[in-house]
Design a protein around this motif. Structure first.
Motif, PDB file in Angstrom:
ATOM      1  N   TYR A 252     -70.923  88.232 -29.757  1.00 49.10           N
ATOM      2  CA  TYR A 252     -69.591  88.633 -30.403  1.00 49.10           C
ATOM      3  C   TYR A 252     -68.707  89.452 -29.813  1.00 49.10           C
ATOM      4  N   VAL A 287     -64.453  88.375 -33.292  1.00 44.17           N
ATOM      5  CA  VAL A 287     -64.378  88.912 -34.422  1.00 44.17           C
ATOM      6  C   VAL A 287     -62.977  89.770 -34.376  1.00 44.17           C
ATOM      7  N   LEU A 303     -72.542  93.086 -29.869  1.00 49.67           N
ATOM      8  CA  LEU A 303     -71.093  92.901 -30.167  1.00 49.67           C
ATOM      9  C   LEU A 303     -70.530  93.683 -28.830  1.00 49.67           C
ATOM     10  N   PHE A 414     -74.332  86.806 -38.232  1.00 48.38           N
ATOM     11  CA  PHE A 414     -72.877  87.352 -38.655  1.00 48.38           C
ATOM     12  C   PHE A 414     -72.583  86.614 -40.172  1.00 48.38           C
ATOM     13  N   PRO A 443     -71.580  91.767 -37.393  1.00 47.50           N
ATOM     14  CA  PRO A 443     -70.182  91.185 -37.293  1.00 47.50           C
ATOM     15  C   PRO A 443     -69.818  90.288 -38.631  1.00 47.50           C
ATOM     16  N   THR A 445     -66.634  87.917 -39.804  1.00 44.90           N
ATOM     17  CA  THR A 445     -65.175  87.159 -39.671  1.00 44.90           C
ATOM     18  C   THR A 445     -64.600  86.803 -40.983  1.00 44.90           C
TER      19      THR A 445
END
Length: 533
Positions: A252, A287, A303, A414, A443, A445
């Motif tokens: 990510y 992201v 991340l 995610f 994460p 999106t």
């Protein structure tokens, strides 16, 4: 003009480990020389036709005079509103260019009937439309073009005087448009759509809207030489190594604007990186972050945070972060180089998109069959709930269904929120991203449908099986016909949502679909949805 990349922690370790090999194999100079062998034997055929973006700042220069001449002609005719119909890189690059420059450009990359109706119905006598499509057959763009052509005709305006075409040489759209008398700008066919920011696809709508496009090309040209050098000071090699070279790979890539003045860059980088790398079970998923996102306060070891700053030399990276600075056009070229580097490190072809077509095929099948929507598992407060059986079975509230979806989240997973809705009226849906991120501690999106299908859609199907998917769709009370087509915008966007859900479930990804049944009176429905989350 300079670009600067600063790394710290794990990102610096990745650069130290990977960069020497990139320099030794002369990756940068071979890339700018058009060496198609850099990504292995299987990628040669595709990459040999997709490397002209490294010279786009030179090849596109002759377009400038024609774009500016057309801009002056339109302005003298009282046309001061430019609408762009395009998808993926064709819309996201001009959007970030014009927003950063503070210039008005109306980007229509939706098939939501309410949003299309609003854009078509506003200030039509003052409007010119740029229709951007490499193939000329993109269903969203073709549908928008037909709708605008009818609207202009009905208003007594010659569509040929108001619809400008950007396409590849030899496409069906070029032939039909020239025959109809439309202005046509041709892009370089040796550049893929997501790498096309500095080609006609980025320059025509931006230039017509009023951006200084010659300065854009100048900024890119100023950094091209350093990006082509096989040196440990090459920022493209450094950034590519930092985002793809960690062991294990940090899947990510959090992109956060931190005072750079570039507006909306994360959305453009998202489609570039996700579609280029998300395949063969691997990839990098950007992201897009804003403000003070929950991910920064969470411990998420996979991340990698990248901050866009004013000056990365004076604002160096801290912790495990990366800081990047430089003018917009220079950053376009920087991130394109870094994406090519990432493809090399990950062992994939960054220039194909093998899984994008699957959702299109599923949507076309639904348009052909026109089936009735599946029955809802249940309804609550104006929200109809559907989805993967194990997510919705036995649930009686939206909150329970969301709990069940998040329970499916893998350890390194995610959440993807997909809003098939009018983003001009229902922008509050974007608040779901931070709310879900607070809960998931992973994460998250957020994408507006169907535009994300041309962006993160490739990663969703071709990347690692780590995602859980929350779809938000709307049951608009009104619809909009598409001239000379057997389906409407309402049936099109529904087919795109349902088709994508089918493909995701076919890949073993859990999907929860929430249909807002009264978007016109959205306040109470949105309140219920946010409360449930």
């Amino acid at each position: 003009m300079t670009i600067t990349v600063s790394t710290a922690g794990a990102a610096s370790d990745a650069v130290a480990r990977v960069l020497p090999a990139l320099i030794e194999e002369r990756f940068a100079s071979r890339l700018f020389d058009g060496d198609a062998t850099l990504w292995g034997e299987a990628a040669i055929d595709e990459s040999s036709k997709r490397l002209a973006w490294t010279k786009a700042h030179e090849v596109s220069r002759p377009l400038v005079a024609d774009i500016l001449a057309l801009r002056d002609e339109l302005r003298s005719a009282g046309v001061n509103r430019i609408v762009l119909c395009g998808m993926g890189g064709s819309s996201l690059a001009p959007e970030v260019i014009t927003r950063t420059a503070g210039v008005e450009l109306v980007v229509l990359d939706s098939t939501d009937p309410a949003q299309v109706s609003a854009v078509v119905g506003e200030r039509l006598p003052e409007t010119a439309v740029v229709v951007s499509s490499k193939s000329g057959s993109t269903v969203e763009t073709d549908s928008q073009r037909r709708t605008f052509a009818k609207a202009f005709t009905d208003a007594g305006i010659d569509p040929a005087s108001r619809i400008i075409i950007v396409t590849d040489p030899g496409s069906p759209l070029e032939e039909s448009s020239r025959a109809a008398g439309h202005p046509v700008f041709l892009a370089d066919p040796q550049v893929g759509g997501r790498f096309s920011a500095l080609t006609a696809f980025g320059l025509v709508p931006s230039g017509l809207a009023g951006v200084d496009i010659e300065a854009l090309l100048d900024d890119a040209a100023a950094v091209a030489e350093v990006l082509s050098h096989d040196s440990d000071e090459n920022p493209g090699l450094v950034l590519g190594a930092a985002i793809a070279g960690c062991e294990p790979v940090k899947t990510y890539l959090g992109i956060l604007e931190s005072g750079s003045g570039i507006v909306g860059f994360g959305d453009w980088a998202e489609q570039l990186i996700a579609e280029s790398t998300g395949k063969e079970g691997t990839g990098l998923l950007p992201v897009v972050l804003d403000g003070n996102p929950p991910e920064i306060g969470s411990t998420i070891p996979d991340l990698q945070l990248v901050r866009l700053v004013v000056n990365a030399s004076q604002q160096p990276a801290l912790g495990d972060e990366i800081s990047v600075s430089g003018p917009l056009a220079a950053q376009f070229l920087l991130w394109e180089v870094a994406t090519a580097v990432a493809g090399r490190i990950l062992g994939i072809n960054p220039f194909d998109q093998p899984d994008v077509e699957s959702a299109k095929v599923a949507a076309r099948a639904l348009l052909d069959e026109m089936p009735e929507p599946a029955s809802a598992a249940f309804d609550e407060d104006g929200i109809a709930v559907r989805g993967t059986e194990r997510v919705v079975a036995g649930r009686t509230s939206v909150a329970q269904a969301i709990d069940a979806l998040l329970a499916e989240l893998p350890e390194h997973g995610f959440v993807a929120i997909q809003a098939y809705a009018d983003r001009t009226r229902l922008g509050e849906l974007a608040e779901l991203r931070d709310l879900i991120a607070h809960r998931a501690r992973r994460p998250v999106t957020f994408g507006w449908g169907p535009r994300f299908l041309h962006s993160t859609g490739q990663f969703h199907k071709g990347g690692p099986k780590l995602g859980v998917f929350l779809q938000i769709i709307t049951a608009e009370q009104g619809d909009l016909e598409i001239p000379e087509r057997p389906f409407t915008f309402g049936t099109l966007i529904r087919a795109q949502a349902d088709g994508d859900a089918q493909v995701l479930e076919g890949h073993g990804r859990p999907v929860l679909q929430l249909e807002l049944q009264n978007p016109e009176s959205s306040a109470s429905t949105l309140k219920s949805l946010l409360a449930a989350v």
